[in-house]
Design a protein around this motif. Structure first.
Motif, PDB file in Angstrom:
ATOM      1  N   LYS A  34       0.824  -1.205   0.000  1.00 30.70           N
ATOM      2  CA  LYS A  34       0.000   0.000   0.000  1.00 30.70           C
ATOM      3  C   LYS A  34       0.861   1.259   0.000  1.00 30.70           C
ATOM      4  CE  LYS A  34      -3.786   2.141   2.599  1.00 30.70           C
ATOM      5  NZ  LYS A  34      -4.643   2.036   3.803  1.00 30.70           N
ATOM      6  N   ASP A 189      -3.235  -5.409   4.458  1.00 32.65           N
ATOM      7  CA  ASP A 189      -2.348  -4.680   3.553  1.00 32.65           C
ATOM      8  C   ASP A 189      -1.593  -5.639   2.631  1.00 32.65           C
ATOM      9  OD1 ASP A 189      -3.100  -2.252   4.540  1.00 32.65           O
ATOM     10  OD2 ASP A 189      -1.368  -1.991   5.850  1.00 32.65           O
ATOM     11  N   GLN A 191      -2.645  -8.532   1.560  1.00 30.69           N
ATOM     12  CA  GLN A 191      -3.573  -9.005   0.528  1.00 30.69           C
ATOM     13  C   GLN A 191      -3.774  -7.940  -0.545  1.00 30.69           C
ATOM     14  OE1 GLN A 191      -6.910 -10.126   3.140  1.00 30.69           O
ATOM     15  NE2 GLN A 191      -6.719 -12.222   2.366  1.00 30.69           N
ATOM     16  N   ARG A 192      -3.899  -6.679  -0.116  1.00 30.54           N
ATOM     17  CA  ARG A 192      -4.075  -5.595  -1.074  1.00 30.54           C
ATOM     18  C   ARG A 192      -2.861  -5.518  -2.020  1.00 30.54           C
ATOM     19  NH1 ARG A 192      -6.943  -1.176   0.219  1.00 30.54           N
ATOM     20  NH2 ARG A 192      -6.439  -1.511   2.421  1.00 30.54           N
ATOM     21  N   ALA A 225     -11.440  -1.525  -3.635  1.00 36.14           N
ATOM     22  CA  ALA A 225     -10.760  -2.671  -3.040  1.00 36.14           C
ATOM     23  C   ALA A 225     -10.898  -2.638  -1.522  1.00 36.14           C
ATOM     24  CB  ALA A 225      -9.287  -2.680  -3.430  1.00 36.14           C
ATOM     25  N   ASN A 226     -11.089  -1.442  -0.963  1.00 39.03           N
ATOM     26  CA  ASN A 226     -11.262  -1.319   0.489  1.00 39.03           C
ATOM     27  C   ASN A 226     -12.526  -2.006   0.979  1.00 39.03           C
ATOM     28  OD1 ASN A 226      -8.920   0.231   0.738  1.00 39.03           O
ATOM     29  ND2 ASN A 226     -10.012   2.137   0.336  1.00 39.03           N
ATOM     30  N   ALA A 233     -10.867 -11.335  -0.562  1.00 36.11           N
ATOM     31  CA  ALA A 233      -9.535 -11.056  -1.092  1.00 36.11           C
ATOM     32  C   ALA A 233      -8.760 -12.349  -1.302  1.00 36.11           C
ATOM     33  CB  ALA A 233      -8.778 -10.129  -0.140  1.00 36.11           C
TER      34      ALA A 233
END
Length: 269
Positions: A34, A189, A191-192, A225-226, A233
């Motif tokens: 991120k 984070d 996973q994002r 995505a949040n 996810a």
């Protein structure tokens, strides 16, 4: 009760391990956290692992099989068996989530097959994907132990069983369903960063295209995505990873999207 004899299998496996070649990790993925800090990990794909290991097993009278089904607890798993020509065998279960579409489940099965084969033979199939990112988005210093499939043994004491269960989780586990009244956990984070890196690898860098892809695969509207839960996810990561492991990632992804869209259409009828 006398435990089944596996001396022949053990001797054959020892010979296999003595002849194990160095297996090149043939897939490297670079992702961005991120905060914009890139990191990469490498691993051996199932195809490369199978091509290298299965002939060596056969040379010493061994065979490996893995198939999805219901585990001893009634939940979905991949049942694996290492068999010896003497009739001796070693078997167990690798638990997986049965949620999501066929492509999502297929991705989990692929990972389970790879981890089970690597764990049984004693191959280090992964590198940096065995580490998690810390909460601030930086790579963690300690690496996780490789995932260990659970073997079918007599029940262990409650405390030992709980410890073993934690150690047997897949490298990319699906989040557990929330308890009644509990809110689903949001994506982490790590996973994002993983998702964004996978989309970049697939050439999907436009935000609208990414959201459209996530919406289709999950069967619900995704505005950001949040909005993703940790379980969602995880499912998306598995689908995209399965596509990236294939010889034609874009085609595999398109097939997954088509299957998801068809499933959504069928549910709406």
């Amino acid at each position: 009760m006398t435990a089944p004899t596996t001396s022949g299998l053990a001797a054959a496996l020892a010979k296999v391990q003595a002849e194990l070649p160095e297996i090149d990790r043939d897939r490297t993925v670079t992702v961005e956290t991120k905060k914009g800090d890139p990191y990469s990990y490498s691993y051996v794909t199932l195809a490369h692992l199978s091509k290298t290991i299965l002939p060596l097993l056969a040379k010493h009278g061994l065979a490996f099989a893995a198939m999805p089904g219901a585990g001893s607890d009634g939940k979905m798993c991949v049942r694996y068996t290492l068999m010896h020509e003497s009739g001796e065998s070693l078997s167990g279960e690798f638990p997986i989530s049965g949620e999501g579409g066929i492509q999502m489940i297929g991705g989990r099965i692929t990972y389970a097959r790879r981890y089970c084969l690597a764990a049984l033979v004693g191959v280090a199939a992964d590198e940096d994907d065995e580490s998690r990112l810390s909460e601030d988005g930086r790579p963690a210093t300690a690496q996780r132990a490789a995932a260990r499939p659970r073997q079918q043994q007599p029940p262990a004491p409650a405390e030992e069983g709980q410890t073993a269960q934690r150690a047997q989780r897949p490298a990319r586990p699906a989040a557990q369903p929330p308890l009644p009244g509990e809110q689903p956990a949001k994506l982490s984070d790590s996973q994002r960063g993983m998702l964004m890196g996978q989309f970049t690898k697939l050439g999907i860098e436009d935000r609208t295209a990414r959201l459209r892809t996530m919406t289709t695969l999950l069967g619900r509207q995704v505005e950001s995505a949040n909005d993703l839960t940790r379980a969602e996810a995880s499912d998306l990561i598995n689908v995209l990873a399965a596509a990236l492991e294939s010889d034609d990632p874009r085609t595999v992804l398109l097939e997954a999207l088509a299957a998801a869209a068809a499933a959504a259409g069928g549910e709406g009828q």
